[in-house]
Scaffold this motif. Structure first.
Motif, PDB file in Angstrom:
ATOM      1  N   ALA A   1      -2.239   3.470   6.402  1.00 14.07           N
ATOM      2  CA  ALA A   1      -1.559   2.645   5.389  1.00 14.07           C
ATOM      3  C   ALA A   1      -1.282   1.236   5.932  1.00 14.07           C
ATOM      4  O   ALA A   1      -1.303   0.253   5.179  1.00 14.07           O
ATOM      5  CB  ALA A   1      -0.262   3.313   4.949  1.00 14.07           C
TER       6      ALA A   1
ATOM      7  N   THR B   1       5.563  11.300   0.369  1.00 11.92           N
ATOM      8  CA  THR B   1       5.441   9.892  -0.002  1.00 11.92           C
ATOM      9  C   THR B   1       5.257   9.075   1.274  1.00 11.92           C
ATOM     10  O   THR B   1       5.744   9.467   2.335  1.00 11.92           O
ATOM     11  CB  THR B   1       6.728   9.397  -0.691  1.00 11.92           C
ATOM     12  OG1 THR B   1       7.841   9.677   0.165  1.00 11.92           O
ATOM     13  CG2 THR B   1       6.948  10.052  -2.042  1.00 11.92           C
ATOM     14  N   TRP B   2       4.559   7.992   1.170  1.00 13.77           N
ATOM     15  CA  TRP B   2       4.459   7.060   2.303  1.00 13.77           C
ATOM     16  C   TRP B   2       4.015   5.701   1.784  1.00 13.77           C
ATOM     17  O   TRP B   2       3.460   5.591   0.682  1.00 13.77           O
ATOM     18  CB  TRP B   2       3.537   7.596   3.398  1.00 13.77           C
ATOM     19  CG  TRP B   2       2.077   7.737   3.082  1.00 13.77           C
ATOM     20  CD1 TRP B   2       1.068   6.940   3.532  1.00 13.77           C
ATOM     21  CD2 TRP B   2       1.437   8.771   2.304  1.00 13.77           C
ATOM     22  NE1 TRP B   2      -0.148   7.407   3.078  1.00 13.77           N
ATOM     23  CE2 TRP B   2       0.044   8.521   2.318  1.00 13.77           C
ATOM     24  CE3 TRP B   2       1.914   9.871   1.571  1.00 13.77           C
ATOM     25  CZ2 TRP B   2      -0.870   9.325   1.647  1.00 13.77           C
ATOM     26  CZ3 TRP B   2       0.989  10.671   0.904  1.00 13.77           C
ATOM     27  CH2 TRP B   2      -0.379  10.398   0.937  1.00 13.77           C
ATOM     28  N   GLY B   3       4.301   4.681   2.560  1.00 19.84           N
ATOM     29  CA  GLY B   3       3.903   3.373   2.076  1.00 19.84           C
ATOM     30  C   GLY B   3       4.262   2.258   3.032  1.00 19.84           C
ATOM     31  O   GLY B   3       5.099   2.412   3.933  1.00 19.84           O
TER      32      GLY B   3
ATOM     33  N   ALA C   1       0.889  -1.176   0.000  1.00 21.48           N
ATOM     34  CA  ALA C   1       0.000   0.000   0.000  1.00 21.48           C
ATOM     35  C   ALA C   1       0.923   1.221   0.000  1.00 21.48           C
ATOM     36  O   ALA C   1       1.490   1.560   1.045  1.00 21.48           O
ATOM     37  CB  ALA C   1      -0.906  -0.005   1.228  1.00 21.48           C
TER      38      ALA C   1
ATOM     39  N   SER D   1      -1.271   9.249   8.562  1.00 16.23           N
ATOM     40  CA  SER D   1      -1.307   8.413   7.347  1.00 16.23           C
ATOM     41  C   SER D   1      -0.676   7.029   7.542  1.00 16.23           C
ATOM     42  O   SER D   1      -1.081   6.078   6.873  1.00 16.23           O
ATOM     43  CB  SER D   1      -0.653   9.130   6.169  1.00 16.23           C
ATOM     44  OG  SER D   1       0.591   9.615   6.537  1.00 16.23           O
TER      45      SER D   1
ATOM     46  N   GLU E   1      -4.502  -0.624   5.858  1.00 13.76           N
ATOM     47  CA  GLU E   1      -4.845  -0.939   4.476  1.00 13.76           C
ATOM     48  C   GLU E   1      -4.029  -2.127   3.945  1.00 13.76           C
ATOM     49  O   GLU E   1      -4.565  -3.022   3.287  1.00 13.76           O
ATOM     50  CB  GLU E   1      -4.618   0.304   3.598  1.00 13.76           C
ATOM     51  CG  GLU E   1      -4.879   0.121   2.116  1.00 13.76           C
ATOM     52  CD  GLU E   1      -6.303  -0.315   1.776  1.00 13.76           C
ATOM     53  OE1 GLU E   1      -7.209  -0.166   2.621  1.00 13.76           O
ATOM     54  OE2 GLU E   1      -6.496  -0.850   0.649  1.00 13.76           O
TER      55      GLU E   1
ATOM     56  N   TYR F   1       1.850   5.323  -1.481  1.00 17.03           N
ATOM     57  CA  TYR F   1       1.129   6.555  -1.817  1.00 17.03           C
ATOM     58  C   TYR F   1       2.087   7.739  -2.001  1.00 17.03           C
ATOM     59  O   TYR F   1       3.187   7.752  -1.461  1.00 17.03           O
ATOM     60  CB  TYR F   1       0.175   6.937  -0.678  1.00 17.03           C
ATOM     61  CG  TYR F   1      -0.725   5.824  -0.211  1.00 17.03           C
ATOM     62  CD1 TYR F   1      -1.978   5.622  -0.787  1.00 17.03           C
ATOM     63  CD2 TYR F   1      -0.324   4.959   0.817  1.00 17.03           C
ATOM     64  CE1 TYR F   1      -2.813   4.601  -0.353  1.00 17.03           C
ATOM     65  CE2 TYR F   1      -1.150   3.937   1.262  1.00 17.03           C
ATOM     66  CZ  TYR F   1      -2.391   3.757   0.671  1.00 17.03           C
ATOM     67  OH  TYR F   1      -3.204   2.746   1.108  1.00 17.03           O
ATOM     68  N   SER F   2       1.576   8.760  -2.741  1.00 16.07           N
ATOM     69  CA  SER F   2       2.277  10.040  -2.862  1.00 16.07           C
ATOM     70  C   SER F   2       1.257  11.162  -2.875  1.00 16.07           C
ATOM     71  O   SER F   2       0.129  10.958  -3.311  1.00 16.07           O
ATOM     72  CB  SER F   2       3.068  10.114  -4.168  1.00 16.07           C
ATOM     73  OG  SER F   2       3.938   9.039  -4.290  1.00 16.07           O
ATOM     74  N   ASP F   3       1.700  12.347  -2.416  1.00 10.47           N
ATOM     75  CA  ASP F   3       0.857  13.542  -2.516  1.00 10.47           C
ATOM     76  C   ASP F   3       1.756  14.745  -2.798  1.00 10.47           C
ATOM     77  O   ASP F   3       2.198  15.443  -1.885  1.00 10.47           O
ATOM     78  CB  ASP F   3       0.073  13.753  -1.216  1.00 10.47           C
ATOM     79  CG  ASP F   3      -0.831  14.971  -1.298  1.00 10.47           C
ATOM     80  OD1 ASP F   3      -0.862  15.618  -2.369  1.00 10.47           O
ATOM     81  OD2 ASP F   3      -1.500  15.282  -0.300  1.00 10.47           O
TER      82      ASP F   3
END
Ligand code: UT7
Length: 325
Positions: A230, A316-318, A176, A226, A233, A178-180
């Motif tokens: 994550a 970014t995170w994951g 899982a 977040s 998820e 992600y970036s923003d």
């Protein structure tokens, strides 16, 4: 096919900068740094470089995996403090360790970089493209730290960690990640002091400082919110439960962030090992450094399921799940 970690390695500089030493550089105190971050000291590169630490960590990981450098198909390095833009750090590591058959490139996702690189390596293996991949996080953050900014200079340290990911029969886990980019200005490291736009005689006079700049509180809140999401998820996507997870191996930025994540997840503190006390925040090196230490301390047993979780610039995170060999 799936990727399995067959070896780990680490390398940190020998010079140690204690919190007390920072008191002569900026208005801070050992007590404040310990209380607000959990950090007591950090290792700072004097002789070492991003490449030399990466190469040493990689060699250690290869030894444990019982692979020769020639058997490596790919080297992925995550770094935001490369010595050179070109050749990339991964190619320089290839030269140092003589992994002549590997394809090499760097990956830039700041403190999430190791998780992104690990997930990328697994995807290459699961696609049947490569068998043996070196994934490295290496940072000389002392080179990109503003030593007059107490909001950042107390946090960072230097070091490298590496893992060998090798193909084995089995099914992998879904990540899982992600970036923003819209929130990217909260944590930046502007590049190239000698930037010379087309048509200009010389580098512009108004230089942007090439140091890490951070809105600490914004990043703290972003991570505390977040990362639990994550983690939930990635567990859900893989049809697992929190009880199936032996340890959460989080990016080591601040003890209070790790504690906040544990609290939000309702998971016990022992499942969140930490080592920022000794190394500070080493960005993309922090997760492989911690994994290596956990292995050395005998914390990891065959069949243990781990969640890796990174967060940082980009934003970014994951998260990724793995089963220990
Ligand atoms: O790798 C991923 C990216 N980085 C992170 O995850 C870092 C996330 N953020 C943090 O870890 C924390 O926000 C920091 C450790 C950077 C700062 O801690 P904080 O509890 O958020 O402090 P703050 O910025 O709210 O500042 C509190 C006070 C302020 O003073 P006043 O305005 O209350 O009088 C600051 O000026 O502490 C002061 N302060 C310091 N005092 C002594 C800020 N830095 C320092 C310092 N020493 N180094």
């Amino acid at each position: 096919m799936t990727g399995v970690i067959k070896g780990t390695g680490a390398s940190v500089p020998s010079y140690i900068l204690e919190n007390k030493d920072l008191e002569s550089l900026v208005e801070t105190s050992d007590a404040w740094i310990r209380e607000r971050t959990g950090i007591e000291r950090r290792h700072i590169a004097i002789e070492e470089t991003t490449v030399s630490m990466a190469a040493r960590a990689a060699q250690e990981a290869l030894e444990e995996a019982k692979l020769s450098p020639e058997q490596i198909d790919m080297i992925l390095v995550s770094t935001m403090s490369p010595e050179d833009i070109m050749p990339c750090t991964a190619c320089q590591v290839q030269r140092e360790i003589k992994a002549s058959h590997a394809v090499c490139f760097d990956l830039s996702a700041a403190c999430s970089g190791f998780v992104m690189a690990y997930v990328t390596a697994c995807a290459y293996i699961e696609a049947g493209i490569f068998q043996n991949i070196l994934v490295i996080g290496s940072e000389c953050l002392s080179n990109v730290t503003d030593w007059s900014d107490r909001g950042t200079c107390i946090l960072f340290g230097d070091g490298a960690g590496a893992v060998v990911v090798a193909a084995e029969e089995g099914t992998g886990y879904l990540p899982a990640i992600y970036s923003d980019g819209a929130r990217g200005e909260a944590l930046t490291l502007k590049s190239r002091p000698n930037h010379k736009p087309f048509g200009e005689e010389s580098p512009g006079e108004e230089e942007t400082p090439c140091y890490i700049q951070m809105d600490g509180q914004a990043i703290f809140k972003f991570a505390a919110r977040s990362i639990p999401q994550a983690i939930e998820e990635v567990i859900r996507r893989n049809r697992l439960h929190k009880g199936d997870i032996a340890y959460y191996v989080l990016h080591q930025a601040n003890e209070r962030i790790v504690e906040a994540v544990a609290k939000r997840l309702g998971e016990p503190a022992y499942k969140f090992p930490m080592n920022m006390r000794e190394y500070g925040n080493t960005s993309s090196a922090s997760i492989p450094l911690l994994l290596h230490e956990m292995k050395e301390q005998g914390l990891l047993h065959s069949g243990d399921r781990l969640v890796l979780a990174g967060f940082g610039g980009g934003l970014t995170w994951g998260t990724a799940i793995l089963t220990w060999k």
